[in-house]
Motif scaffolding. Structure first.
Motif, PDB file in Angstrom:
ATOM      1  N   PRO A 111       0.818  -1.212   0.000  1.00 38.26           N
ATOM      2  CA  PRO A 111       0.000   0.000   0.000  1.00 38.26           C
ATOM      3  C   PRO A 111       0.854   1.266   0.000  1.00 38.26           C
ATOM      4  N   GLN A 112       0.362   2.276  -0.741  1.00 35.20           N
ATOM      5  CA  GLN A 112       1.052   3.561  -0.827  1.00 35.20           C
ATOM      6  C   GLN A 112      -0.006   4.661  -0.774  1.00 35.20           C
ATOM      7  N   ALA A 113      -0.204   5.229   0.402  1.00 29.80           N
ATOM      8  CA  ALA A 113      -1.204   6.292   0.572  1.00 29.80           C
ATOM      9  C   ALA A 113      -0.622   7.604   0.080  1.00 29.80           C
ATOM     10  N   ILE A 114      -0.495   7.719  -1.231  1.00 26.06           N
ATOM     11  CA  ILE A 114       0.073   8.903  -1.869  1.00 26.06           C
ATOM     12  C   ILE A 114      -0.910   9.357  -2.942  1.00 26.06           C
ATOM     13  N   GLY A 115      -1.283  10.621  -2.908  1.00 28.56           N
ATOM     14  CA  GLY A 115      -2.218  11.147  -3.887  1.00 28.56           C
ATOM     15  C   GLY A 115      -1.873  12.575  -4.253  1.00 28.56           C
ATOM     16  N   LYS A 116      -2.378  13.005  -5.392  1.00 30.92           N
ATOM     17  CA  LYS A 116      -2.055  14.335  -5.896  1.00 30.92           C
ATOM     18  C   LYS A 116      -3.164  15.309  -5.558  1.00 30.92           C
ATOM     19  N   SER A 117      -2.801  16.387  -4.870  1.00 27.44           N
ATOM     20  CA  SER A 117      -3.721  17.472  -4.558  1.00 27.44           C
ATOM     21  C   SER A 117      -3.188  18.750  -5.209  1.00 27.44           C
ATOM     22  N   ALA A 135      -0.831  10.592  21.541  1.00 28.94           N
ATOM     23  CA  ALA A 135      -1.614  10.107  20.410  1.00 28.94           C
ATOM     24  C   ALA A 135      -2.246   8.778  20.794  1.00 28.94           C
ATOM     25  N   ILE A 136      -3.489   8.554  20.351  1.00 29.44           N
ATOM     26  CA  ILE A 136      -4.174   7.300  20.650  1.00 29.44           C
ATOM     27  C   ILE A 136      -4.076   6.329  19.470  1.00 29.44           C
ATOM     28  N   THR A 137      -4.353   6.825  18.277  1.00 27.44           N
ATOM     29  CA  THR A 137      -4.235   6.012  17.067  1.00 27.44           C
ATOM     30  C   THR A 137      -4.106   6.933  15.872  1.00 27.44           C
ATOM     31  N   PHE A 138      -3.646   6.379  14.753  1.00 29.72           N
ATOM     32  CA  PHE A 138      -3.488   7.174  13.546  1.00 29.72           C
ATOM     33  C   PHE A 138      -3.614   6.278  12.316  1.00 29.72           C
ATOM     34  N   SER A 139      -3.800   6.908  11.157  1.00 26.02           N
ATOM     35  CA  SER A 139      -3.869   6.183   9.894  1.00 26.02           C
ATOM     36  C   SER A 139      -3.410   7.106   8.777  1.00 26.02           C
ATOM     37  N   LEU A 140      -3.225   6.544   7.584  1.00 29.32           N
ATOM     38  CA  LEU A 140      -2.786   7.304   6.422  1.00 29.32           C
ATOM     39  C   LEU A 140      -3.847   7.287   5.338  1.00 29.32           C
ATOM     40  N   SER A 141      -3.857   8.341   4.524  1.00 34.71           N
ATOM     41  CA  SER A 141      -4.706   8.370   3.340  1.00 34.71           C
ATOM     42  C   SER A 141      -3.988   9.180   2.267  1.00 34.71           C
TER      43      SER A 141
END
Length: 254
Positions: A111-117, A135-141
């Motif tokens: 997985p590669q949470a990389i996108g163009k903005s 921090a309690i939890t985190f995620s990527l998008s």
């Protein structure tokens, strides 16, 4: 900045036991990873005093893929949460610019949470935090993803709190679906309504001022060059660096 023996003792039991003739101890490897995370240098650019760079990279890669660093972060943060009385948690995100070295990996590699903005290639870090240091939890998008769906996914993964807690969110997460999910889980949503709302609601303005705490946490994490810019092609390594930065923060290195 380095991890001392006294600080290492707090997390030593979470790391794999070393067996055989090992050149570098786990503490040596952690301090080498800390140098890379802090300065953002390439692995080959590690000063020779840390030892063979490939050995350090291999162990970091193995720990990231096996979830070792995630487990250390979770246990360290859990011990901090036990010591503090949580009155509210904050849900927010921050964008991280992707360096050209962090693009181009085949999708089959992971997985590669990389996108163009608008600002180019980005990754978003979504985080639930108890305060400016916890921090309690985190995620990527990917960078172009909207905050609300990713925020709901993170809340669903987090689950219901053991008692009603205020959930501080910005206007990106003020939609009906997100607020209803928060209520269903047992949170008390604290979010200002959009000005276009026909029936705006009241919210705890004094409590909402505490949302700056998660922003301060992001600011400290971005003090690490490996977090400020994404150099890693795969999510598993970037998540490993984020977990490591949170571990360093939990050990009060920064």
């Amino acid at each position: 900045m380095e991890i001392t023996q006294a600080q290492f003792v707090q997390i030593e039991h979470c790391l794999p036991t070393q067996r055989g003739n090992v050149t570098l101890s786990n503490l040596d490897v952690l301090n080498a990873i800390l140098y890379v995370a802090e300065h953002g240098c390439k692995w080959r650019g590690l000063p020779k005093r840390f030892g063979n760079w490939h050995t350090i990279y291999t162990r970091m890669n193995r720990w990231s893929k096996s979830g070792v660093l995630n487990r250390v972060f979770e246990q360290l943060q859990q011990s901090q949460i036990v010591r503090i009385k949580i009155e509210a948690v904050s849900l927010d995100s921050t964008s991280v610019k992707v360096h050209p070295d962090g693009t181009g990996a085949p999708k089959k590699n992971g997985p590669q949470a990389i996108g163009k903005s608008r600002g180019g290639w980005n990754t978003k870090i979504h985080m639930v935090a108890a305060n400016a240091r916890t921090a309690i939890t985190f995620s990527l998008s990917p960078g172009q993803a909207h905050d609300a769906p990713e925020g709901r996914a993170l809340l669903s993964r987090l689950g219901a709190p053991n008692r009603p807690l205020h959930l501080l969110m910005d206007r990106a997460c003020e939609g009906n679906e997100t607020r209803q999910l928060a209520l269903d889980l047992g949170f008390i949503p604290v979010v200002p309504p959009l000005k276009t709302r026909i029936e705006p609601w009241e919210y705890d303005r004094a409590m909402y001022k505490r949302r700056n705490e998660v922003e301060r946490l992001f600011r400290r994490l971005k003090g690490f060059r490996r977090i400020f810019s994404r150099f890693d092609k795969l999510d598993v390594m970037f998540i490993g660096f984020i977990s490591f930065a949170l571990i360093a923060d939990g050990l009060h290195l920064c």
